[in-house]
Enzyme design. Structure first.
Site, short mmCIF file in Angstrom:
data_model
loop_
_atom_site.label_atom_id
_atom_site.label_comp_id
_atom_site.label_asym_id
_atom_site.label_seq_id
_atom_site.Cartn_x
_atom_site.Cartn_y
_atom_site.Cartn_z
N GLU A 1 -21.21 6.38 -26.25
CA GLU A 1 -22.09 7.25 -27.05
C GLU A 1 -22.27 8.61 -26.38
N GLU B 1 -4.31 1.30 -8.76
CA GLU B 1 -4.67 0.06 -9.46
C GLU B 1 -4.61 -1.14 -8.50
N VAL C 1 17.58 -9.96 -14.48
CA VAL C 1 16.70 -9.40 -13.45
C VAL C 1 17.35 -9.52 -12.09
N GLY D 1 10.96 -1.81 -24.50
CA GLY D 1 11.73 -1.00 -25.44
C GLY D 1 12.88 -1.78 -26.06
N TYR E 1 -0.86 5.85 -10.39
CA TYR E 1 -1.27 4.65 -11.12
C TYR E 1 -1.21 3.37 -10.26
N LYS F 1 -0.90 -7.18 -13.73
CA LYS F 1 -1.86 -6.21 -13.18
C LYS F 1 -3.22 -6.35 -13.86
N CYS G 1 6.74 -4.90 -17.91
CA CYS G 1 5.36 -5.03 -18.39
C CYS G 1 4.85 -6.47 -18.28
N HIS H 1 -25.88 2.57 -29.47
CA HIS H 1 -26.77 2.57 -28.31
C HIS H 1 -27.09 1.14 -27.88
N CYS I 1 2.11 -4.36 -16.46
CA CYS I 1 0.83 -4.32 -17.19
C CYS I 1 0.11 -5.67 -17.20
N VAL I 2 0.84 -6.72 -17.54
CA VAL I 2 0.19 -8.02 -17.79
C VAL I 2 -0.38 -8.63 -16.50
P1 FAD Z 1 11.63 -2.62 -18.62
O1 FAD Z 1 10.41 -3.27 -19.16
O2 FAD Z 1 11.64 -2.33 -17.17
O3 FAD Z 1 12.85 -3.56 -19.02
C1 FAD Z 1 14.16 -3.33 -18.58
C2 FAD Z 1 14.90 -4.67 -18.49
O4 FAD Z 1 16.31 -4.43 -18.40
C3 FAD Z 1 14.52 -5.46 -17.25
O5 FAD Z 1 14.26 -6.80 -17.58
C4 FAD Z 1 15.76 -5.35 -16.36
O6 FAD Z 1 15.88 -6.42 -15.48
C5 FAD Z 1 16.84 -5.32 -17.42
N1 FAD Z 1 18.13 -4.77 -16.96
C6 FAD Z 1 18.33 -3.70 -16.15
N2 FAD Z 1 19.65 -3.46 -16.01
C7 FAD Z 1 20.29 -4.39 -16.76
C8 FAD Z 1 21.67 -4.65 -17.03
N3 FAD Z 1 22.63 -3.88 -16.52
N4 FAD Z 1 22.00 -5.69 -17.83
C9 FAD Z 1 21.02 -6.49 -18.35
N5 FAD Z 1 19.71 -6.27 -18.15
C10 FAD Z 1 19.34 -5.23 -17.36
N6 FAD Z 1 2.48 0.62 -18.90
C11 FAD Z 1 1.42 0.64 -19.73
O7 FAD Z 1 1.53 1.13 -20.85
N7 FAD Z 1 0.20 0.10 -19.35
C12 FAD Z 1 0.02 -0.47 -18.15
O8 FAD Z 1 -1.08 -0.93 -17.83
C13 FAD Z 1 1.11 -0.50 -17.25
N8 FAD Z 1 0.98 -1.06 -16.05
C14 FAD Z 1 2.05 -1.12 -15.21
C15 FAD Z 1 1.88 -1.70 -13.96
C16 FAD Z 1 2.94 -1.76 -13.08
C17 FAD Z 1 2.74 -2.40 -11.74
C18 FAD Z 1 4.22 -1.24 -13.47
C19 FAD Z 1 5.37 -1.34 -12.53
C20 FAD Z 1 4.40 -0.66 -14.70
C21 FAD Z 1 3.31 -0.58 -15.58
N9 FAD Z 1 3.44 0.02 -16.84
C22 FAD Z 1 2.36 0.07 -17.67
C23 FAD Z 1 4.71 0.63 -17.26
C24 FAD Z 1 5.50 -0.31 -18.20
O9 FAD Z 1 5.63 -1.58 -17.60
C25 FAD Z 1 6.87 0.29 -18.48
O10 FAD Z 1 6.69 1.59 -19.02
C26 FAD Z 1 7.66 -0.55 -19.48
O11 FAD Z 1 7.82 -1.87 -19.04
C27 FAD Z 1 9.05 0.09 -19.70
O12 FAD Z 1 9.78 -0.68 -20.59
P2 FAD Z 1 11.37 -0.54 -20.66
O13 FAD Z 1 11.79 -1.31 -21.86
O14 FAD Z 1 11.77 0.87 -20.57
O15 FAD Z 1 11.93 -1.24 -19.33
P1 NDP Z 2 4.22 7.73 -10.02
O1 NDP Z 2 5.58 8.25 -10.22
O2 NDP Z 2 3.25 7.84 -11.13
O3 NDP Z 2 3.57 8.40 -8.73
C1 NDP Z 2 4.19 8.32 -7.48
C2 NDP Z 2 3.15 8.49 -6.38
O4 NDP Z 2 3.75 8.26 -5.11
C3 NDP Z 2 2.57 9.89 -6.32
O5 NDP Z 2 1.23 9.81 -5.88
C4 NDP Z 2 3.47 10.56 -5.27
O6 NDP Z 2 2.82 11.63 -4.61
C5 NDP Z 2 3.69 9.44 -4.30
N1 NDP Z 2 4.95 9.54 -3.56
C6 NDP Z 2 6.18 9.82 -4.05
N2 NDP Z 2 7.09 9.74 -3.07
C7 NDP Z 2 6.44 9.40 -1.92
C8 NDP Z 2 6.84 9.15 -0.60
N3 NDP Z 2 8.11 9.25 -0.24
N4 NDP Z 2 5.90 8.80 0.31
C9 NDP Z 2 4.59 8.71 -0.04
N5 NDP Z 2 4.15 8.93 -1.30
C10 NDP Z 2 5.07 9.27 -2.23
O7 NDP Z 2 4.47 6.25 -9.55
P2 NDP Z 2 3.77 4.86 -9.69
O8 NDP Z 2 4.62 4.03 -8.81
O9 NDP Z 2 2.32 4.88 -9.42
O10 NDP Z 2 3.95 4.48 -11.23
C11 NDP Z 2 5.19 4.54 -11.91
C12 NDP Z 2 4.95 4.68 -13.40
O11 NDP Z 2 4.57 3.44 -13.96
C13 NDP Z 2 3.82 5.62 -13.74
O12 NDP Z 2 4.25 6.95 -13.85
C14 NDP Z 2 3.30 5.10 -15.05
O13 NDP Z 2 3.90 5.77 -16.12
C15 NDP Z 2 3.69 3.65 -15.05
N6 NDP Z 2 2.46 2.86 -14.87
C16 NDP Z 2 1.49 2.90 -15.83
C17 NDP Z 2 0.32 2.23 -15.66
C18 NDP Z 2 -0.73 2.28 -16.70
O14 NDP Z 2 -0.45 2.66 -17.81
N7 NDP Z 2 -1.96 1.88 -16.39
C19 NDP Z 2 0.06 1.45 -14.47
C20 NDP Z 2 1.13 1.48 -13.52
C21 NDP Z 2 2.27 2.17 -13.73
P3 NDP Z 2 2.94 13.16 -5.05
O15 NDP Z 2 1.85 13.40 -6.06
O16 NDP Z 2 2.75 13.88 -3.78
O17 NDP Z 2 4.32 13.35 -5.64
#
Ligand code: FAD
Ligand code: NDP
Length: 526
Positions: free
Chosen positions: A504, A221, A56, A35, A217, A79, A71, A499, A76-77
């Site tokens: 499809e 994943e 970071v 963002g 998620y 992953k 990301c 096909h 995302c990357v």
């Molecule tokens: P971020 O990308 O988290 O960026 C925030 C930045 O601000 C970070 O670099 C942080 O270090 C920095 N920062 C924090 N505080 C400060 C400060 N005080 N001063 C200076 N810098 C600071 N989304 C998808 O659409 N597709 C996917 O396949 C997908 N896979 C994901 C897999 C995983 C494992 C995870 C964790 C997330 C995934 N997401 C995916 C979600 C996606 O990565 C996030 O929605 C996205 O990166 C959010 O962007 P952002 O700009 O809000 O924050």
């Molecule tokens: P989410 O917030 O999506 O889900 C959290 C999961 O952890 C739920 O299954 C929840 O269960 C469980 N949980 C919460 N608290 C506890 C606890 N104390 N002990 C055990 N289980 C618990 O989190 P994620 O970490 O999976 O992902 C964060 C976000 O990142 C997602 O919402 C998504 O938007 C983004 N993301 C997107 C991806 C994509 O686009 N492919 C891939 C990865 C991340 P319950 O249902 O019971 O609350």
């Protein structure tokens, strides 16, 4: 703190018309992730003088990375590269079923052979993002920053000592600090020994037998690709899989993953993690219903139980900015916080999808409104998404359950088909009989599910698109456009299929759930 204050000292070369001599910059962006980068570059493109802060903080296990945010570095990357590596493993098996032979040694997975290109690729992206900011004329400041007033922030420049902080100011400030994974302090040993997605993709040693905690998620994943890479993987799910998603699709993901070797421990939560004498991890569990306890030994424990917004260190009270109870920002339609010139985008927004394309689009649109006279608002409706489990799940719009809640059961029609991908059927990917058919014969678990949730009262307008199957991300992206254009079931029926493909299936969905007929299809593709 002896603070040096900079005000309008370095005129920009962008030639913009926004310069306000009272401030150092037109725009300060805090956070260089999806963002923040998008907002900063777009604002600079329209002539604004922009500074972007990114820093970071190390993970609980000490992992650190460069510019680009979650990301690029730990989301995302990496992953998707791991997901691809997992799929390739399966493809090798399919290849052998279709005539390929491999010599000695047999194909085997080497963890370092995966984590090393992941590190290299993200290093290259860190470099490209830095260069991108440079060519966009955005000033990149690699430092942690916090508010000192409504228009000002402070930071410690590299190489300077405490007390040599610098204060800068801007007419507008965008907060895009994203979130960090939750590690539960109440589970002894979790903070000490467990890793999160911040660490997993670049672990120095192979993960081995792994426990993933969480049911959404990230847990699925990670469990998916780790299983595909040949590790024994358990997933501790406290309640249900993929809360908020279509139940039938979520359960299908669980069933297909189970069939391919991931073991699910439902209604189970870790209560304690301890190191064994031989350096492994002993995890104690409790069943949330029966309270029964058991333990098991793992090499790696991955917590994926959600992410907390990283807003605590921003000293928001100096700017008068309010947070909700969960540390997120409640904004208006223009992503404005309670302080009119301070905005928030991305994962820190309350009630908005935590997805990269959402953060990017929101940041771009905000910058255009601030510096290019645009009025266009972010449309959070019909945001498509895909869970990148080995068999992917892509969706756009409402789940069957949400549609029924919103419109009533009598107004919702569900068209669906379950089937097997042609290529996988030919390679006998699924040999294990899993389900008992009505005729008492064992059935194979069909891998794909195509489902349209339609609104009867609006001529079967499609309000929910769901696809479980290979390449669901690619398929869902295209159908997202159809949804945005208000497609009805009849429009899907008018499509000519390509096909033989899985997609499809959406051109020939004739069975409704309400009909009571079987929606299981045999034959090739959809
Ligand atoms: P971020 O990308 O988290 O960026 C925030 C930045 O601000 C970070 O670099 C942080 O270090 C920095 N920062 C924090 N505080 C400060 C400060 N005080 N001063 C200076 N810098 C600071 N989304 C998808 O659409 N597709 C996917 O396949 C997908 N896979 C994901 C897999 C995983 C494992 C995870 C964790 C997330 C995934 N997401 C995916 C979600 C996606 O990565 C996030 O929605 C996205 O990166 C959010 O962007 P952002 O700009 O809000 O924050
Ligand atoms: P989410 O917030 O999506 O889900 C959290 C999961 O952890 C739920 O299954 C929840 O269960 C469980 N949980 C919460 N608290 C506890 C606890 N104390 N002990 C055990 N289980 C618990 O989190 P994620 O970490 O999976 O992902 C964060 C976000 O990142 C997602 O919402 C998504 O938007 C983004 N993301 C997107 C991806 C994509 O686009 N492919 C891939 C990865 C991340 P319950 O249902 O019971 O609350």
């Amino acid at each position: 703190m002896a603070t040096v204050s900079l005000r309008g000292t370095e005129p920009r070369s962008n030639g913009g018309s926004h310069a306000n001599p009272n401030y150092t910059y037109d725009l300060i962006v805090i956070g260089g992730g999806s963002g923040g980068l998008a907002a900063a570059k777009e604002a600079a493109k329209h002539g604004a003088k922009v500074a972007l802060f990114d820093y970071v903080k190390p993970s609980t296990q000490g992992s650190k990375w460069g510019l680009g945010g979650t990301c690029v570095n730990v989301g995302c990357v990496p992953k998707k590269i791991c997901h691809y590596s997992g799929l390739l493993g399966h493809a090798i098996k399919d290849a052998q079923a279709l005539g390929w032979t491999f010599g000695d040694p047999k194909p085997a997975h080497d963890w370092e052979g995966l984590s090393s290109p992941v590190r290299d690729h993200r290093g290259m992206l860190n470099f490209l993002y830095r260069r991108g900011l440079q060519s966009a004329h955005v000033e990149y400041i690699n430092a942690l920053t916090a508010f000192t007033g409504p228009h000002s922030v402070t930071y410690l420049p590299k190489g300077k000592e405490e007390g040599e902080e610098v204060e800068v100011s801007a007419a507008h400030i965008v907060i895009a600090v994203g979130g960090r994974p939750v590690v539960p302090r109440e589970v002894p040993g979790a903070v000490e020994y467990a890793v999160t997605s911040d660490d997993l993709f670049t672990l120095k040693t192979p993960p081995g037998k792994t426990l993933c905690v969480g049911g959404s998620y990230i847990a699925l994943e990670c469990a998916g690709f780790l299983t595909e890479l040949g590790n024994e993987v358990h997933v501790a799910v406290r309640s249900i899989l993929l809360r908020g998603f279509d139940r039938q699709c979520a359960e299908k993901i669980g069933a297909v993953m189970q069939e391919f070797g991931t073991e699910f421990l439902y209604q189970t939560m870790p209560t304690h993690i301890a190191k064994t004498e031989d350096g492994r991890l002993k995890v104690s569990f409790r069943h949330t219903g029966t309270q029964a306890e058991h333990s098991d030994i793992y090499d790696t424990v991955v917590y994926a139980i959600g992410r907390n917004p990283d807003t605590a260190g921003l000293n928001l009270k100096a700017a008068g900015v309010a947070l909700n109870g969960g540390g997120k920002f409640v904004t208006d339609k223009e992503e404005r916080t309670n302080v009119p010139h301070i905005y928030a985008v991305g994962d820190v927004l309350e009630g908005k999808p935590e997805l990269t394309p959402v953060a990017i689009r929101t940041g771009e649109l905000l910058a255009r409104r601030l510096f290019a006279g645009s009025k266009k608002l972010m449309d959070y409706d019909l945001v498509p998404t895909t869970v990148f489990t080995p068999t992917e799940y892509g969706c756009c719009g409402l789940s069957e359950e949400d549609a029924v809640d919103r419109y009533g059961e009598a107004n919702v029609e569900v068209f669906l088909s379950e089937f097997m991908t042609l290529e996988f059927a030919a390679t006998h990917r699924q040999r294990a009989p899993k389900r008992m058919g009505e005729d008492g014969m064992n059935e194979l678990q069909p891998m794909c599910l195509a489902k349209l949730v339609c609104l009867k009262q609006e001529d079967n307008k499609v309000v929910g698109f769901h696809f479980v199957g290979p390449n669901a991300g690619e398929i869902t992206q295209g159908f997202h456009l159809a949804m945005k254009l208000g497609a009805k079931k009849a429009d899907f029926d008018d499509m000519i299929g390509i096909h033989p493909t899985d997609a499809e299936a959406f051109a020939s969905l004739h069975t409704t759930k309400a009909s009571g007929e079987s929606w299981l299809n045999v034959g090739c593709g959809g």
